[in-house]
Design an enzyme around this catalytic site. Sequence first.
Site, PDB file in Angstrom:
ATOM      1  CD  GLU A 181     -25.063  36.516 -43.066  1.00 42.69           C
ATOM      2  OE1 GLU A 181     -24.573  37.645 -43.253  1.00 42.69           O
ATOM      3  OE2 GLU A 181     -25.082  35.959 -41.950  1.00 42.69           O
ATOM      4  CD  GLU A 210     -46.422  37.754 -46.266  1.00 46.35           C
ATOM      5  OE1 GLU A 210     -45.420  38.476 -46.480  1.00 46.35           O
ATOM      6  OE2 GLU A 210     -47.210  37.957 -45.328  1.00 46.35           O
ATOM      7  CB  SER A 246     -31.292  50.975 -48.041  1.00 43.05           C
ATOM      8  OG  SER A 246     -32.472  50.238 -47.834  1.00 43.05           O
TER       9      SER A 246
END
Lengths: 323, 392
Positions: free
Chosen positions: B243, B372, B160
Amino acid sequence: MIVNYETTEEQSLIQSSVSSLLSEKLPVDRLREVGHYFGAVEQSIWDDLVGIGLFGLGLSEQQGGIGYTLLEEIMTIFAMGENLVSVNLLAQMIAIHLAEDKDTLQRLMAGEAKASLLAVTDPQTAWLIDGDQATHVVILSDGLALQTIDQFTAASSAELIDETVSNKVIKHEFPPLPRSEHSDRLSLYCSAYLAGMAKATTEMAVAYANTREQFGHPISAFQALKHSCADMHVRAEAASSQTLYAATTFNLNDESTRITETACSRLLAQQAAFTNAKANIQIHGGMGFTAECDAHLYLKRAHVLSILGSSRLGERERILKGK
Amino acid sequence: MQILDTPEYRQFREQCSDWLHENTPKEIRPPEGEAMRQFDLQWQRKQYEGGWAGVSWPKEYGGRGLSVFEQLVWHEEYARAGGPPSGSMFVALSHAGPTLIVCGTEEQRSQYLPPILKGEENWCQGFSEPGAGSDLASLKCKAVIDGDELVVNGTKIWTSYGHLATRQELLVRTDPNEAKHRGITWVICDMDSPGIDIRPIKAMSGLTHFAQIFYDDVRIPLSNVVGEVNQGWKTTMSTLGFERGTGTIPHQMELSKKVNELIEIAIELSAKQSAGELIDLDITMAELAQLKAEAAALRSLTAAQVARGATQEVPGPEGNIVALYFGELTRRVHAATVELLGASGLLRDQAHNYPVEYLESFKWAIGGGTSEIRRNVIAERILGMPKTKLSV
């Protein structure tokens, strides 16, 4: 608004003492015996339930209660759903909030007066759920009303999809009652109960998958089942987190937000209970289809809950319109 | 479990709100390219000048050092003020910076952290490869030690803002004899190094936000290694401890806004209908109510995760619950918006550009961990189900 999910020591104690009592005295496998249906075992341990402070838990001391809040009540109800306890317990808890005179209140808190739910199905009909010992009824008709049972006589019994629940059909005039804060309170009770069911069915499915072996290993190693169980867990967590949020913010919200948050909780908890019950049956394979396996009990009870002060359209309208 | 409502929190909220309403950029953020990057850097600079850079970073490294609940307040007010996404500053603020804080040397921290906070430099992440996505540990991008340098050859993909970044956090295989996560090194790569070839990739939305990067004998000083050589996996894992459940709050708040926007669109459309209110039609109502209920649940799940972040020593796997729920829900909300609008929902050049937002939304169930994989992690690490071993 900052909602801090960390449970206080008091809350943990309240929650664990109730869930211990229920696991010990009202385990779900009691429902394998016909004699234990209709809230019979709940009746036999009624004094224990009174003794643990369930009735009046969330009523302020000023009003004659034990002095905790809706949130603490909700925290005890998850375990009720896990163990498929009779909804008489929910009826008793809400009846205390509805009681208008001190004498009735005290008798309900002491367990001498016993309430059952009377769910209105059409303007002349209502269903009395597990009402064998009831002295009082909580009429469920959008709004709620607490009344003594004497004016109501059962016309007939009508067996439900859930054989473990008794249903007596009452014929009477039931004018619509306007929704109130108590309607939302009871709906959150039901949401917590349903969220508890969603959690129990997840645990049951995982436990079974971990022990059942096929093709040389536990079926829990197959990804399809892992994903199914992961989705069950997420659904159950979403339902319980949302219900707790709605309960914590209940009195701070304006009426329309309170109604919306409650309806969000009820919709998701109902769906979680249904979907997880079905997935649990599926994961149990052939065994899941039998009467002997407990899986069907959760499916059937979820259907009973779905008609207690709730409807498919009703919840969605309340979510969108806040009334 | 309780409401946190002290005078301190209220005061703090007011402080955030006042500054944000005063300073949030009024101009529209460019949708892509260098102009977008400059916008992001400038907004970062403004936050730095206002004392709001690095809200989750410890004070000793130039951050605000806010507690998780203060971060929650900041993010709520940020969303209310219509603050722009962190965009091309995201990796630097939420990943590279924290990694350097946890694992970097003092020199690395003093060299690289201030330019991030000041909005002078941004970063990208060189992790995934064409052959290593969900199975990141199988990465093959090779680095050989030559004197005091690493010589890198290979390729990274799905980077990104790779075409718009100053620096990169790069994972390379330094020991080819070690399998999987052993033998990996985390190294800082300057994106203007000779030998780097950046090829932007257009997404199905039409926007170009990421790139494939080719490394042809790219030389990187050994002093750019963060942690130890061959201990890169450890470096990567240590960042996870940073986080604390607050990272998803901006997305969750935007999504709640989007759902309310969707309901307003439905009401507006129904006002134009002659036959009854669209909002009362069962299908539309059911869908909108469902999305609203799930957006509320996402908010609740996020708050529950923040509380875990405040109390857990080491973050557990529960963050996957929020990420999975968000990924699935955001896709359905954006799909519903396009579908609800019928023909006009297909028009690209509108004020809102719903088709682009809808197409972009597909990435949330894929990037950063597919749905998934997240389900696998939930099943294995929360529910205790076994790992799936395929029989050959």
